[in-house]
Design a protein around this motif. Structure first.
Motif, short mmCIF file in Angstrom:
data_model
loop_
_atom_site.label_atom_id
_atom_site.label_comp_id
_atom_site.label_asym_id
_atom_site.label_seq_id
_atom_site.Cartn_x
_atom_site.Cartn_y
_atom_site.Cartn_z
N ASN A 64 0.84 -1.20 0.00
CA ASN A 64 0.00 0.00 0.00
C ASN A 64 0.88 1.26 0.00
OD1 ASN A 64 -2.13 1.73 0.13
ND2 ASN A 64 -2.85 1.07 2.15
N ILE A 67 1.62 8.65 0.32
CA ILE A 67 1.57 9.97 -0.33
C ILE A 67 2.81 10.76 0.09
CG2 ILE A 67 0.34 12.17 -0.42
CD1 ILE A 67 -2.27 10.59 0.15
N LEU A 117 5.32 0.61 -7.38
CA LEU A 117 4.61 1.13 -8.56
C LEU A 117 5.51 2.12 -9.30
CD1 LEU A 117 1.08 1.90 -7.00
CD2 LEU A 117 1.73 -0.05 -8.42
N THR A 119 4.39 4.88 -10.33
CA THR A 119 3.79 6.19 -10.08
C THR A 119 4.00 6.61 -8.62
OG1 THR A 119 1.73 5.07 -9.55
CG2 THR A 119 1.98 5.88 -11.80
N ALA A 121 2.25 9.32 -5.53
CA ALA A 121 1.16 10.22 -5.14
C ALA A 121 1.77 11.42 -4.41
CB ALA A 121 0.19 9.47 -4.24
N ARG A 123 1.09 15.46 -2.65
CA ARG A 123 0.19 16.56 -2.30
C ARG A 123 0.88 17.62 -1.46
NH1 ARG A 123 -3.61 17.72 1.93
NH2 ARG A 123 -3.34 16.50 3.83
N SER A 182 -7.48 13.42 1.86
CA SER A 182 -7.43 14.10 0.56
C SER A 182 -8.08 13.24 -0.53
CB SER A 182 -5.98 14.38 0.18
OG SER A 182 -5.26 13.18 0.04
N PRO A 227 -4.17 1.03 -4.28
CA PRO A 227 -4.13 -0.22 -3.52
C PRO A 227 -4.81 -0.12 -2.15
CG PRO A 227 -2.02 0.22 -4.55
CD PRO A 227 -2.85 1.44 -4.78
N GLY A 228 -4.78 1.06 -1.53
CA GLY A 228 -5.37 1.20 -0.20
C GLY A 228 -6.86 0.93 -0.19
N MET A 229 -7.52 1.02 -1.36
CA MET A 229 -8.97 0.90 -1.41
C MET A 229 -9.44 -0.56 -1.26
SD MET A 229 -9.89 3.98 -1.68
CE MET A 229 -11.44 4.34 -2.46
O1 TXA Z 1 -5.32 13.51 3.57
C1 TXA Z 1 -4.53 12.59 3.33
O2 TXA Z 1 -4.36 12.14 2.17
C2 TXA Z 1 -3.73 11.99 4.49
C3 TXA Z 1 -2.82 13.07 5.06
C4 TXA Z 1 -1.92 12.56 6.15
O3 TXA Z 1 -2.09 13.66 4.04
N1 TXA Z 1 -2.97 10.85 4.07
C5 TXA Z 1 -3.54 9.66 3.78
O4 TXA Z 1 -2.66 8.66 3.45
O5 TXA Z 1 -4.74 9.47 3.82
P1 TXA Z 1 -3.04 7.12 3.37
O6 TXA Z 1 -1.76 6.42 3.21
O7 TXA Z 1 -3.85 6.76 4.55
O8 TXA Z 1 -3.85 6.99 2.04
C6 TXA Z 1 -3.19 7.13 0.79
C7 TXA Z 1 -4.03 6.55 -0.33
C8 TXA Z 1 -4.10 5.04 -0.24
O9 TXA Z 1 -5.40 4.62 -0.64
C9 TXA Z 1 -3.04 4.59 -1.27
O10 TXA Z 1 -3.28 3.32 -1.78
C10 TXA Z 1 -3.19 5.69 -2.32
O11 TXA Z 1 -3.40 6.88 -1.58
N2 TXA Z 1 -1.95 5.82 -3.12
C11 TXA Z 1 -0.74 6.23 -2.71
N3 TXA Z 1 0.15 6.18 -3.72
C12 TXA Z 1 -0.51 5.75 -4.82
C13 TXA Z 1 -0.16 5.48 -6.17
N4 TXA Z 1 1.08 5.64 -6.61
N5 TXA Z 1 -1.12 5.04 -7.02
C14 TXA Z 1 -2.41 4.88 -6.58
N6 TXA Z 1 -2.80 5.10 -5.31
C15 TXA Z 1 -1.88 5.53 -4.43
#
Ligand code: TXA
Ligand code: MG
Length: 346
Positions: A64, A67, A117, A119, A121, A123, A182, A227-229
């Motif tokens: 997973n 960001i 990956l 890619t 993420a 922000r 986010s 993937p987190g979904m």
């Molecule tokens: O508001 C937020 O986004 C918070 C604050 C702390 O910034 N962060 C957050 O992170 O919610 P997390 O890790 O709980 O959720 C990140 C989501 C996950 O569903 C993950 O799979 C997705 O973003 N994600 C991260 N990198 C990715 C990528 N390269 N491709 C697709 N999805 C990605």
């Protein structure tokens, strides 16, 4: 984790304490800090060993990705190969703010951050404490600062209750403002794809780019693009039942009557609290906010999901919302938290 560390609570208004957080991050430690959405657990995104500590502390599955948070719009060019013109428009419009863009990564971003990956993420958060930490040094990889699977933390106390003894410090910036995480969008395909609804709504995004909603937003899919979904998420220990449809109030009243020997709770909008008080005496009522004030509902939701366990409830019914504007993010989180969904007849 072998040895338990003592988790310090740091006050960002005291310069020495803010500096302590910055020093820990520079030393390759992970530190929890507030953003405008939820608390994040940050570590130097370019330091593989530091990022490893995030996964360990949270018990987060290694597949997973995280960001990466930056302090300045231009920093994105250090992390990604290119920023498409439409993504640049979104950056100008919504950063700093609760919008995460998935783009093709540069080699300098370690694989551990992106779970292998191609890619990454990215922000830019809209919170003075997050921005102060970020401006002092490196980009921070940061997931929400909860134990994996638990509701995201919107207060320093939530982080402490999950991660005390597992991380060196929490920067306490009080309660976060927007409550849900986010919005995540994939900008590597055309049209862009909404992977996770959040603080910036689909309706807002549509004004600035071509975008479609990924199926994973509504359903568990085997191989989601985010993937987190795929994980059940945000869950309290109690059984949570999401009730949707026009007749949800009467459905909940009927359901509560079927469980006289359980400790039952109802998460309801302010407008319905009186009805439940009258018809479901003895149940614990958790008020989410007015149905006309979705920002307040979003702000309250994770705290209330934690209250469900704090109050020792066994079975909780939660009212659903129309899936538009912020309601899309709220429903996405409630679906993932709930073990069961009931649709009332109308
Ligand atoms: O508001 C937020 O986004 C918070 C604050 C702390 O910034 N962060 C957050 O992170 O919610 P997390 O890790 O709980 O959720 C990140 C989501 C996950 O569903 C993950 O799979 C997705 O973003 N994600 C991260 N990198 C990715 C990528 N390269 N491709 C697709 N999805 C990605
Ligand atoms: Mg999370």
């Amino acid at each position: 984790m072998d040895t338990l560390v003592k988790t310090k609570i740091l006050d960002p208004k005291i310069p020495e304490q803010l500096q302590e957080a910055i020093d820990l991050l520079k030393d390759g430690e992970c530190v929890a800090f507030p953003t405008e959405t939820v608390y994040g657990l940050g570590a130097d995104a370019l330091n593989q060993e530091a990022v490893k500590k995030i996964f360990l502390a949270k018990g987060r599955p290694a597949d997973n990705p995280l960001i990466v948070h930056i302090a300045d719009r231009k920093q994105i060019n250090d992390l990604v190969v290119e920023v498409p013109a439409e993504a640049q428009v979104l950056i100008e419009k919504f950063w700093p703010g609760p919008l995460t863009l998935v783009l093709k990564k540069k080699l300098s971003v370690p694989d551990i951050v992106t779970a292998g990956l191609s890619t990454v993420a990215v922000r830019m958060p809209d919170h003075p404490v997050a921005l102060q930490l970020l401006k002092s040094g490196v980009p921070l990889a940061a997931p929400s600062a909860n134990i994996s699977g638990k509701p995201s933390p919107t207060r320093a106390e939530h982080v402490f209750s999950d991660l005390n003894g597992r991380i060196p410090a929490i920067v306490d910036g009080g309660a976060t403002q927007s409550g849900v995480e986010s919005t995540v969008i994939d900008c590597t395909i055309s049209p862009f794809r909404l992977l996770r609804p959040g603080g910036v709504t689909f309706e807002q995004l549509k004004n600035y780019c071509q975008i479609e909603i990924d199926r994973g937003v509504y359903h568990h899919v085997d191989k989601p693009r985010s993937p987190g979904m795929k994980y059940k998420h945000y869950s309290p220990d109690a059984d949570l039942v999401l009730v949707m449809g026009e007749d949800k109030v009467s459905t909940i009243v009927q359901q509560v009557k079927l469980h006289p020997n359980k400790s039952v709770g109802i998460m309801a909008v302010s407008e319905h609290i009186k009805i439940y008080r009258e018809h479901c005496p003895g149940t614990t009522l958790l008020e989410m906010g007015s149905k006309y004030d979705l920002p307040t509902v979003a702000e309250n939701i994770y705290h209330l999901l934690r209250e469900v366990d704090a109050r020792g409830l066994e079975l909780v019914f939660v009212e659903g919302f129309p899936e538009e504007n912020l309601g899309m993010a709220i429903m996405n989180r409630l679906r993932r938290a709930a073990g069961k969904v009931l649709r009332s007849e109308s």
